[in-house]
Design an enzyme around this catalytic site. Structure first.
Site, PDB file in Angstrom:
ATOM      1  N   LYS A  56      13.662  11.185   1.215  1.00 39.23           N
ATOM      2  CA  LYS A  56      12.436  11.959   0.978  1.00 39.23           C
ATOM      3  C   LYS A  56      11.751  12.313   2.294  1.00 39.23           C
ATOM      4  O   LYS A  56      11.289  13.451   2.485  1.00 39.23           O
ATOM      5  CB  LYS A  56      11.454  11.160   0.110  1.00 39.23           C
ATOM      6  N   THR A  84      -6.564   5.920 -14.936  1.00 37.06           N
ATOM      7  CA  THR A  84      -6.720   4.463 -14.918  1.00 37.06           C
ATOM      8  C   THR A  84      -5.781   3.773 -13.927  1.00 37.06           C
ATOM      9  O   THR A  84      -5.882   2.566 -13.727  1.00 37.06           O
ATOM     10  CB  THR A  84      -6.484   3.877 -16.322  1.00 37.06           C
ATOM     11  N   HIS A  94      -0.071   1.908   4.911  1.00 38.03           N
ATOM     12  CA  HIS A  94       1.281   2.080   5.434  1.00 38.03           C
ATOM     13  C   HIS A  94       1.224   2.229   6.957  1.00 38.03           C
ATOM     14  O   HIS A  94       0.346   2.914   7.498  1.00 38.03           O
ATOM     15  CB  HIS A  94       1.937   3.334   4.858  1.00 38.03           C
ATOM     16  N   ASN A 103      -2.472   4.406   2.283  1.00 37.86           N
ATOM     17  CA  ASN A 103      -1.498   5.158   1.486  1.00 37.86           C
ATOM     18  C   ASN A 103      -2.046   5.627   0.148  1.00 37.86           C
ATOM     19  O   ASN A 103      -1.544   6.595  -0.434  1.00 37.86           O
ATOM     20  CB  ASN A 103      -0.238   4.322   1.242  1.00 37.86           C
ATOM     21  N   CYS A 127       3.978   9.430   0.247  1.00 39.38           N
ATOM     22  CA  CYS A 127       2.923   8.793   1.054  1.00 39.38           C
ATOM     23  C   CYS A 127       3.338   8.606   2.512  1.00 39.38           C
ATOM     24  O   CYS A 127       2.555   8.878   3.429  1.00 39.38           O
ATOM     25  CB  CYS A 127       2.520   7.467   0.431  1.00 39.38           C
TER      26      CYS A 127
END
EC number: 1.2.1.11
Length: 340
Positions: free
Chosen positions: A215, A11, A243, A316, A130
Site C-alpha cells: 500500500k 462509534t 505512528h 494515526n 495511515c
C-alpha cells in the site's frame, strides 16, 4: 450556509475522531448525522458540546446530504458507499476499497489538492493508508525541490491502527505480565504485542512483502509521483496511538540537510522539532491529539551521493485517518461545493 454531513461508523475509533475534528475545526455544519450498524443503534456519539444518537446506516436516506465520511471498513463500504454516491452525497472513504481505482482520487490536501476535481467520476474520494499519509506530507516539499528518486521507509505503527480490539489486547497482555492468572494469548495479532514488535501488518503477498508495505508503495506513486521507487518494512509496536517512520530518501539533485530543514519548516501540515541534544525530537506519545506531522533527526546520508534521513511521527487516528478526511471535506467545500 453550511453542509449536511453524515459520519458513517461514528462509534469506532476513527468515526469518533472525525466528529471531534469536525467540531474542533468548526467545520460549517447545518446538520450532522452519526450513523452506525444496527448493533450500535441508539448509542451516543459526541460532537462538540452536543450528544448525537446514532442512526441506522441500513435504512438511512442519503438524498439531500452533501458529504458522508466513511469509517467502516472495505466490506461495508462496498455495500453502502455506492448507495450514498448515487443519492448525490459525496463519499470520503477511509477504507482501502477505492484507493487504487483510477476513477477515484486519492487525496492528501497538502500534497495533491488539484486531484479533488476527479471526484465527480464516481462521487467518491479515497483517504490514504495511515502510514502513507504522514510520509507523503513530508516527501512532497522535498520532491518539489530536489526530485526524490527512491524512498526506503521502516514504520513503527501503533496498535490503534488495528482498532479497539487491538488496543484492548495490548492493555490486557501488559497487565497480564504483572498480574498472575490474567495472562492473555494473542487473538488480534499473530504473536504477543506487549513488550514486543511484530514485523507483519496485513496479509503476506507472493513477493514476501505484506499488503501494508505494498500500500505504501502504490499510494505514494499515485499521490506524489508514479516514478518514485519505494521500499517499505512495516512493523507493529506496543504503542497505543501514534505512528513513527524512519525515512531515507535519495534525490536527483543534492539537497543539503539545512535547506531540507528550512523547506520542511515552511511546508503545510509539518512541524520540525530537530535539536541535536537529549530529547530534541518527537516521539509518538507527544504527538497524540495534534494535527501536525512532526519531523526530527534530519541528517545527510553519507553512503550515497544525494541522500537524507529523517524521523516522522504523527497521530494515526488524526492525520492518518480522521483529520485527513476532514481536510478533504474542507477542500471539497472550498473548491467545489462552495456553501460554507
Amino acid at each position: 450556509m453550511g453542509y449536511r454531513i453524515a459520519v458513517v461508523g461514528a462509534t469506532g475509533n476513527v468515526g469518533r475522531e472525525m466528529l471531534n475534528i469536525l467540531a474542533e475545526r468548526e467545520f460549517p455544519v447545518d446538520e450532522i448525522a452519526a450513523l452506525a450498524s444496527r448493533r450500535s443503534l441508539g448509542s451516543e456519539a459526541a460532537f462538540g458540546e452536543r450528544t448525537l444518537k446514532t442512526q441506522d446506516l441500513d435504512t438511512f436516506d442519503f438524498t439531500g446530504w452533501d458529504m458522508a465520511l466513511f469509517a467502516i471498513g472495505s466490506e461495508a463500504t462496498k455495500k453502502y458507499a455506492p448507495i450514498a454516491a448515487k443519492a448525490g452525497c459525496v463519499v470520503i472513504d477511509n477504507s482501502s476499497l477505492y484507493r487504487y481505482d483510477p476513477d477515484v482520487p486519492l487525496i492528501v490536501p497538502e500534497v495533491n489538492p488539484d486531484a479533488i476535481e476527479g471526484y465527480a467520476k464516481k462521487n467518491i474520494i479515497a483517504n490514504p493508508n495511515c502510514s502513507t499519509a504522514q510520509m507523503v506530507v513530508a516527501l512532497k516539499p522535498l520532491h518539489d525541490r530536489a526530485k526524490i528518486k527512491r524512498v526506503v521507509v521502516s514504520t513503527y505503527q501503533s496498535v490503534s491502527g488495528s482498532g479497539k480490539e487491538a488496543m484492548d489486547e495490548l492493555w490486557l497482555q501488559t497487565k497480564g505480565m504483572y498480574v498472575p492468572g490474567q495472562e492473555r494469548e494473542p487473538e488480534v495479532y499473530t504473536k504477543q504485542i506487549a513488550f514486543n514488535v511484530i514485523p507483519h501488518i496485513d496479509v503476506f503477498m507472493e513477493d514476501g512483502s505484506t499488503k501494508e508495505e505494498w500500500k505504501m508503495v502504490a499510494e505514494t506513486k499515485k499521490i506524489v509521483d508514479k516514478d518514485i521507487k519505494v521500499t517499505a518494512t512495516c512493523v507493529r509496536v506496543p504503542v497505543f496511538v501514534g505512528h513513527s517512520e524512519s525515512i531515507n530518501i535519495e534525490t536527483e539533485d543534492f539537497l543539503d540537510e539545512d535547506e531540507a530543514r528550512d523547506i520542511l519548516r515552511e511546508a503545510p501540515g509539518i512541524m520540525v522539532v530537530d535539536k541535536r541534544e537529549d530529547g530534541g525530537y518527537i516521539t509518538p506519545i507527544e504527538c497524540v491529539g495534534d494535527f501536525a506531522t512532526f519531523i526530527s533527526r534530519i541528517r545527510q546520508d553519507s553512503t550515497i551521493e544525494n541522500g537524507l534521513n529523517f524521523w516522522c511521527v504523527s497521530d494515526n487516528l488524526r492525520k492518518g485517518a480522521a483529520l485527513n478526511a476532514v481536510q478533504i471535506a474542507e477542500l471539497l467545500g472550498r473548491r467545489v461545493l462552495k456553501k460554507g
